[in-house]
Design a protein around this motif. Sequence first.
Motif, PDB file in Angstrom:
ATOM      1  N   GLN A   1       0.828  -1.201   0.000  1.00  0.00           N
ATOM      2  CA  GLN A   1       0.000   0.000   0.000  1.00  0.00           C
ATOM      3  C   GLN A   1       0.866   1.256   0.000  1.00  0.00           C
TER       4      GLN A   1
ATOM      5  N   SER B   1       1.062   3.903  -3.173  1.00  0.00           N
ATOM      6  CA  SER B   1       0.762   5.324  -2.969  1.00  0.00           C
ATOM      7  C   SER B   1       1.929   6.193  -3.413  1.00  0.00           C
TER       8      SER B   1
ATOM      9  N   ASP C   1       2.227   5.840  -7.244  1.00  0.00           N
ATOM     10  CA  ASP C   1       0.968   6.006  -7.964  1.00  0.00           C
ATOM     11  C   ASP C   1       0.686   4.807  -8.867  1.00  0.00           C
TER      12      ASP C   1
END
Length: 364
Positions: A77, A81, A84
């Motif tokens: 995760q 992030s 992207d």
Amino acid sequence: MTVDFMTLANNHISQLTPYQPGKPIEELEREMGIRSSIKLASNENPLGAGDKAIQAAQSVLPNMHIYPDGGCYDIKQALSSYHDLNPDQITVGNGSEYVLELIVKAYLQKGDAAVISQYAFLTIPIIIQSYGGKCNIAAAQNWGHHVNHLIDAIDHRTRILFLVNPNNPTGTYVNKIDFEKLLDAVPPNVIVVVDEAYSDYIDLIDYPNAMTYLNHYPNLVVVRTFSKIYGLAALRLGYAMSSPDIADILNRARLPFNVNTVAVKAGMAAIKDRAHVNQSVKMNDEGMQQLKAGLEKLNLPYIPSIGNFISIDVNDGQTVYQQLLKEGVIVRPLNAYDMPRHIRVSIGTKEQIQRFLMSLQRIL
């Protein structure tokens, strides 16, 4: 009965020459009885890990009796992030070398071939050969990857092409134009693996950020590490970015619990600590200038590098390496790369670089 276990081993394993990492400081001091040695052999971050990463690692030590998350949810995760990307495009492993091995394990069968450049990162040919694969070596040009030679080295048995950008140990790089030429020329059924271990140190307009090409080239895999700019080499944390289809295959080949909780938490904190990253880049830029100025003063030729290391022509690399050990300075001889005249020196602190240059001056 005496058993010859060498003859029992798989031929492609028994015939391997093991990879020789940089000599540990503890080993040098134990063997030679010296103290206060410095190591400029393994391209480590002289600043070490950032405070935030260290604190994050320490916070999970009381839970070391609990198995890590086998799916690596948190670090995926965090990486998705940061880059992207979707989490299903990420594969995490116990260091980038493990991830490179996963790719070979998943896509190379015995008798298949993989393309790699002359003078490229030595671990990759070892991995290829350990799975019974054949290395198609593309001749380098000016110590760096030559895209036309890489393309010409592809044959009907080729399943993977490796590009180390920038290359270790030469510090050379493939620019955007040549990179795009390579991607367009490689058949879609050949996996293109780009090892970007040192990309965080680079701020050049013509250096290609391979990750930005993932949407256009589904056969592309980009591999990165937390060992260099983030200073987490001892924790072993690396990852691949790819199409979801390739990531699915790699995650099937990945063994459970292959990344420990301490590495995950430290890595998540390191990604967010941009101040430490910026400070590391600044120190590397200043150190590179200091080292190059010192080498030019000594009239020693070197290979221009955009990494956190530089390879120097000292005429007899192995002899100079041994003499530097007696000075308490550990560098990397490059005989294994068929570069016997060279040593590779990591960018250290200002004081470490000065000590190396003074030791080198005494030796030569």
